[in-house]
Design a protein around this motif. Structure first.
Motif, PDB file in Angstrom:
ATOM      1  N   THR A 109       0.952  -1.219  -0.307  1.00  0.00           N
ATOM      2  CA  THR A 109      -0.038   0.066   0.468  1.00  0.00           C
ATOM      3  C   THR A 109       0.895   0.952  -0.019  1.00  0.00           C
ATOM      4  O   THR A 109       1.793   1.224   0.995  1.00  0.00           O
ATOM      5  CB  THR A 109      -1.208   0.042   0.969  1.00  0.00           C
ATOM      6  N   GLY A 110       0.002   3.121  -0.581  1.00  0.00           N
ATOM      7  CA  GLY A 110       1.044   3.763  -0.552  1.00  0.00           C
ATOM      8  C   GLY A 110       1.363   3.662   0.845  1.00  0.00           C
ATOM      9  O   GLY A 110       2.394   4.160   1.184  1.00  0.00           O
ATOM     10  N   THR A 111      -0.148   3.879   1.891  1.00  0.00           N
ATOM     11  CA  THR A 111       1.205   4.128   2.894  1.00  0.00           C
ATOM     12  C   THR A 111       2.176   3.657   3.559  1.00  0.00           C
ATOM     13  O   THR A 111       3.149   3.890   4.380  1.00  0.00           O
ATOM     14  CB  THR A 111      -0.099   4.642   3.857  1.00  0.00           C
ATOM     15  N   PHE A 137      -1.412  14.928   1.785  1.00  0.00           N
ATOM     16  CA  PHE A 137      -3.090  13.498   2.422  1.00  0.00           C
ATOM     17  C   PHE A 137      -0.936  11.743   2.516  1.00  0.00           C
ATOM     18  O   PHE A 137      -0.207  12.707   1.190  1.00  0.00           O
ATOM     19  CB  PHE A 137      -3.602  13.108   1.652  1.00  0.00           C
ATOM     20  N   HIS A 138      -0.950  11.392   2.964  1.00  0.00           N
ATOM     21  CA  HIS A 138       0.049  10.435   2.713  1.00  0.00           C
ATOM     22  C   HIS A 138      -0.217   9.220   3.192  1.00  0.00           C
ATOM     23  O   HIS A 138       0.700   8.119   3.184  1.00  0.00           O
ATOM     24  CB  HIS A 138       1.363  11.150   3.203  1.00  0.00           C
ATOM     25  N   GLY A 139      -1.235   8.835   3.778  1.00  0.00           N
ATOM     26  CA  GLY A 139      -1.640   7.724   4.002  1.00  0.00           C
ATOM     27  C   GLY A 139      -2.620   7.755   5.562  1.00  0.00           C
ATOM     28  O   GLY A 139      -2.743   8.761   6.539  1.00  0.00           O
ATOM     29  N   GLU A 203       4.079  16.944  -1.920  1.00  0.00           N
ATOM     30  CA  GLU A 203       3.261  16.638  -2.881  1.00  0.00           C
ATOM     31  C   GLU A 203       4.043  16.956  -3.689  1.00  0.00           C
ATOM     32  O   GLU A 203       3.133  18.372  -3.057  1.00  0.00           O
ATOM     33  CB  GLU A 203       2.125  15.589  -2.219  1.00  0.00           C
ATOM     34  N   ASP A 236       6.364  12.729  -2.009  1.00  0.00           N
ATOM     35  CA  ASP A 236       5.217  11.672  -2.095  1.00  0.00           C
ATOM     36  C   ASP A 236       4.568  11.391  -3.717  1.00  0.00           C
ATOM     37  O   ASP A 236       3.883  12.388  -3.512  1.00  0.00           O
ATOM     38  CB  ASP A 236       3.930  12.027  -1.028  1.00  0.00           C
ATOM     39  N   ILE A 238       2.930   9.224  -5.331  1.00  0.00           N
ATOM     40  CA  ILE A 238       1.737   7.690  -5.280  1.00  0.00           C
ATOM     41  C   ILE A 238       0.690   8.309  -5.984  1.00  0.00           C
ATOM     42  O   ILE A 238       0.920   7.572  -6.923  1.00  0.00           O
ATOM     43  CB  ILE A 238       1.496   7.679  -3.962  1.00  0.00           C
ATOM     44  N   GLN A 239       0.280   9.098  -5.848  1.00  0.00           N
ATOM     45  CA  GLN A 239      -0.696   9.283  -6.616  1.00  0.00           C
ATOM     46  C   GLN A 239      -0.274  10.663  -8.013  1.00  0.00           C
ATOM     47  O   GLN A 239      -0.750  10.358  -9.585  1.00  0.00           O
ATOM     48  CB  GLN A 239      -1.839  10.391  -5.881  1.00  0.00           C
ATOM     49  N   LYS A 265      -0.048   3.750  -5.850  1.00  0.00           N
ATOM     50  CA  LYS A 265      -1.108   3.662  -7.185  1.00  0.00           C
ATOM     51  C   LYS A 265      -0.976   3.559  -8.320  1.00  0.00           C
ATOM     52  O   LYS A 265      -1.467   2.026  -8.429  1.00  0.00           O
ATOM     53  CB  LYS A 265      -1.916   5.195  -6.683  1.00  0.00           C
TER      54      LYS A 265
HETATM   55  C1  PLP Z   1      -3.511   7.140  -1.652  1.00  0.00           C
HETATM   56  C2  PLP Z   1      -2.138   8.378  -1.248  1.00  0.00           C
HETATM   57  C3  PLP Z   1      -1.421   7.317  -0.184  1.00  0.00           C
HETATM   58  C4  PLP Z   1      -1.795   5.811   0.263  1.00  0.00           C
HETATM   59  O1  PLP Z   1      -1.540   5.175  -0.612  1.00  0.00           O
HETATM   60  P1  PLP Z   1      -2.457   4.170   0.283  1.00  0.00           P
HETATM   61  O2  PLP Z   1      -2.217   2.671  -0.686  1.00  0.00           O
HETATM   62  O3  PLP Z   1      -4.312   4.384   0.060  1.00  0.00           O
HETATM   63  O4  PLP Z   1      -2.454   3.850   1.292  1.00  0.00           O
HETATM   64  C5  PLP Z   1      -0.796   8.455   0.205  1.00  0.00           C
HETATM   65  N1  PLP Z   1      -0.008   9.258  -0.492  1.00  0.00           N
HETATM   66  C6  PLP Z   1      -0.419  10.239  -1.137  1.00  0.00           C
HETATM   67  C7  PLP Z   1       0.356  11.027  -1.419  1.00  0.00           C
HETATM   68  C8  PLP Z   1      -1.637   9.101  -2.348  1.00  0.00           C
HETATM   69  O5  PLP Z   1      -2.594   9.885  -3.246  1.00  0.00           O
END
Ligand code: PLP
Length: 425
Positions: A109-111, A137-139, A203, A236, A238-239, A265
């Protein structure tokens, strides 16, 4: 009460906005059990950059399963992992002149990638504090949650969320206020009460926080600030990564070199759980198994991620198409703004991470409701859930963009009319 309401936990969230049962998905389209088709502008919150069930990725996965490739192997060497590492180095890091990053496969998972980054920053520097930013937002696991701004999520921690200093993101106080200068002063002042942190986590485009964009200049200044105060810089991605902004990484062409980068993601390309922490070699001070996990490095995800890199990232063509489609979406959104609220609606975001900020969350929710009724799955983000967020698969066709944005335009018309009626009565 339906089956889900009766048996599934009340924690479920997205399904409340889209109370149908989906059965099939292909590309940009979702189909329900009763045969209704929707355009997907949520795309797994940015997990489906290459759409649902991309045929090339699907075939690679089917072949791998057919040949009894490992599904699970803890963190053991597998042929699937070797191919992913080689391909990621060759197609992503090397052409971007990013040598010297190690790859840590965290829990999927991202978190968990964020947890690993924060733990490693603390271990390497011997300091506990982290700087994170307003609306970031980081999880939702405790370490990452401490760095997350959202009160709704933070409130569920049930315990202290410590060791994070919240700092104002780019333009948090408007364009006139230089938030980096502010942070610099706080860190310079031995009596500010802000202790020297281990790292800053940021982010480049805030996804959940409402599509707030940091300029290249702000990001460069943040890096300079990190170097000056001897803090690590964690991006971060992730998104915003995996092509969403029109480049593989959101910070490309900004001339920075983060100490760590989190990806998840859309990294598997297929919606499979998968997360990666890129860390500079000198930071790789982990003892074996120190950050552990049963599902580190999902082998099926290695297969689809490799196929996605080979299919989309051999050259700049795909990224260029994202930039031009982003332009097209932005033009549509500008038109919607001109028609329905030139003074009250605002364009947000960058690349294909775009949306419209409404004056309040009520209007944004009404827009999404009307859109869904007309065949478009779309969600909100932002501090007050006030941003209608277009996060469609990057492989969308122009005709689909036009169709979806037409639905969105009508949804704004309906929601604005509703609101006007309410205000009169
Ligand atoms: C979605 C997200 C996370 C968390 O990822 P999960 O897979 O939901 O745990 C962390 N950081 C960012 C920028 C995100 O968009």
């Amino acid at each position: 009460m339906n089956l889900f309401e009766k048996h599934e936990s009340a924690v479920r969230s997205y399904c409340r906005s889209f109370p149908v049962v989906f059965q099939k998905a292909r590309g940009v389209e979702l189909t329900t059990t009763d045969g209704k088709t929707y355009l997907d502008f949520l795309a797994g919150a940015g997990t489906l950059n290459y759409g649902h069930n991309h045929p090339v990725l699907k075939q690679a996965l089917l072949d791998y399963i057919e040949q009894d490739g490992l599904t699970h192997g803890l963190d053991m060497h597998t042929a699937a992992k070797a191919r992913f590492i080689e391909t990621f180095q060759r197609l992503i890091l090397t052409p971007r002149q990013m040598p010297g990053y190690r790859m840590q496969f965290t829990g999927p998972t991202g978190t968990n990638a964020v947890e690993a980054a924060l733990k490693l920053a603390r271990k390497v520097t011997g300091r506990s504090g982290i700087l994170s930013f307003t609306n970031g937002f980081h999880g939702c696991t405790l370490g990452a949650l401490s760095a997350t701004g959202n009160q709704h999520h933070r409130g569920a921690a049930g315990t202290g969320l410590g060791d994070v200093s919240r700092m104002p993101y780019a333009n948090y106080f408007g364009q006139q206020v230089d938030t980096i200068a502010m942070i610099d002063k706080l860190l310079d002042d031995p009596s500010s009460g802000v202790d020297k942190p281990a790292a800053a986590i940021v982010e480049v485009v805030q996804g959940e926080g409402g599509l707030n964009v940091a300029s290249a200049e702000w990001i460069r200044q943040l890096e300079r600030l990190c170097r000056k105060h001897d803090m690590l810089l964690i991006v971060d991605d992730i998104q915003a990564g995996c092509g969403r902004t029109g480049h593989f990484f959101s910070f490309e062409q900004m001339g920075i070199r983060p100490d760590m980068i989190t990806l998840s993601k859309s990294l598997s390309g297929y919606g499979l759980p998968f997360a990666l922490l890129l860390l500079r070699e000198n930071l790789d001070q982990w003892a074996p198994g120190e950050h552990n996990g049963t599902f580190r490095g999902n082998n099926h995800a290695f297969i689809t991620a490799t196929a996605a890199l080979e299919h989309f990232w051999q050259d700049d063509q795909f990224a260029a198409s994202v930039r031009s489609k982003g332009q097209r979406i932005a033009e549509h959104l500008q038109r919607i703004i001109r028609r329905h609220g030139p003074d009250s609606l605002k364009l947000k975001g960058r690349g294909m991470m775009l949306g419209i900020a409404c004056p309040d969350g009520e209007l944004a929710a009404a827009v999404c409701r009307h859109a869904f009724a007309n065949g478009l799955v779309i969600e909100t983000s932002g501090a007050h859930s006030e941003v209608v967020k277009c996060l469609c698969p990057l492989i969308i066709r122009e005709e689909q963009i036009d169709r979806a944005l037409h639905i969105l335009d009508a949804a704004f018309a309906a929601a604005c009319a509703e609101q006007a009626t309410r205000q009169v009565s």
